[in-house]
Write an enzyme that holds these catalytic residues in place. Structure first.
Site, PDB file in Angstrom:
ATOM      1  N   TRP A   1      -3.044  12.950  10.982  1.00 30.12           N
ATOM      2  CA  TRP A   1      -1.951  13.903  10.740  1.00 30.12           C
ATOM      3  C   TRP A   1      -2.173  15.170   9.704  1.00 30.12           C
ATOM      4  CZ3 TRP A   1       1.433  16.034  13.850  1.00 30.12           C
ATOM      5  CH2 TRP A   1       2.463  16.812  13.193  1.00 30.12           C
TER       6      TRP A   1
ATOM      7  N   CYS B   1       0.019   1.331   7.650  1.00 22.01           N
ATOM      8  CA  CYS B   1      -0.588   1.615   6.246  1.00 22.01           C
ATOM      9  C   CYS B   1      -2.175   2.096   6.535  1.00 22.01           C
ATOM     10  CB  CYS B   1      -0.757   0.364   5.295  1.00 22.01           C
ATOM     11  SG  CYS B   1       0.682  -0.207   4.841  1.00 22.01           S
TER      12      CYS B   1
ATOM     13  N   GLU C   1       0.904  -1.229  -0.112  1.00 23.87           N
ATOM     14  CA  GLU C   1      -0.084  -0.033  -0.141  1.00 23.87           C
ATOM     15  C   GLU C   1       1.019   1.136  -0.089  1.00 23.87           C
ATOM     16  OE1 GLU C   1      -2.294  -2.955   2.585  1.00 23.87           O
ATOM     17  OE2 GLU C   1      -0.168  -2.648   2.252  1.00 23.87           O
TER      18      GLU C   1
END
Length: 135
Positions: free
Chosen positions: A122, A86, A51
């Protein structure tokens, strides 16, 4: 759910599983409809998952936002849910992305927020932002 993505990820890893270093393939669809692929790069120091390779490839190609992603394992392991790292990276970069996961019996496409309940996202300007759990 994007069945074409599942097939692309399966075909990719079936074609590229040549040793213990590449055992997972991933495919993602961009907002414009393109499919971006990647395979994991196993290394004892913690190489990137498939990913994350897809995210890097999409950025390198200027592909734009990813809207759905799936990972599949070689040796007929089927659809694999993303690991914690991920999930966090996908949620940070693409908060609206859907992830195809499997219960073993059936595949489902779920928002990344369902895979990170009570998590944080984030933001480069705001820092860590709490994410409300799915309703």
């Amino acid at each position: 759910m994007d069945s074409e993505l599942i097939e692309v990820a399966r075909e990719l890893i079936d074609a590229r599983t040549d040793d213990a270093n590449h055992t997972t393939g991933a495919a993602a669809r961009t907002a414009s409809g393109r499919i971006i692929t990647g395979v994991n790069v196993f290394h004892f120091t913690g190489g990137p998952c498939a990913e994350l390779v897809v995210i890097g490839s999409a950025a390198a190609e200027g592909a734009g936002d990813l809207v759905e992603i799936v990972a599949g394992g070689g040796a007929a392991r089927g659809i694999l849910s993303p690991c914690g790292r991920c999930r966090q990276v996908l949620g940070d970069y693409f908060p609206e992305i859907r992830v195809i996961v499997s219960t073993g019996l059936q595949a489902h496409s779920v928002p990344i927020s369902e895979l990170l309940p009570w998590g944080n996202r984030w933001d480069p300007e705001l820092g860590s932002i709490p994410v409300a759990p799915p309703a």
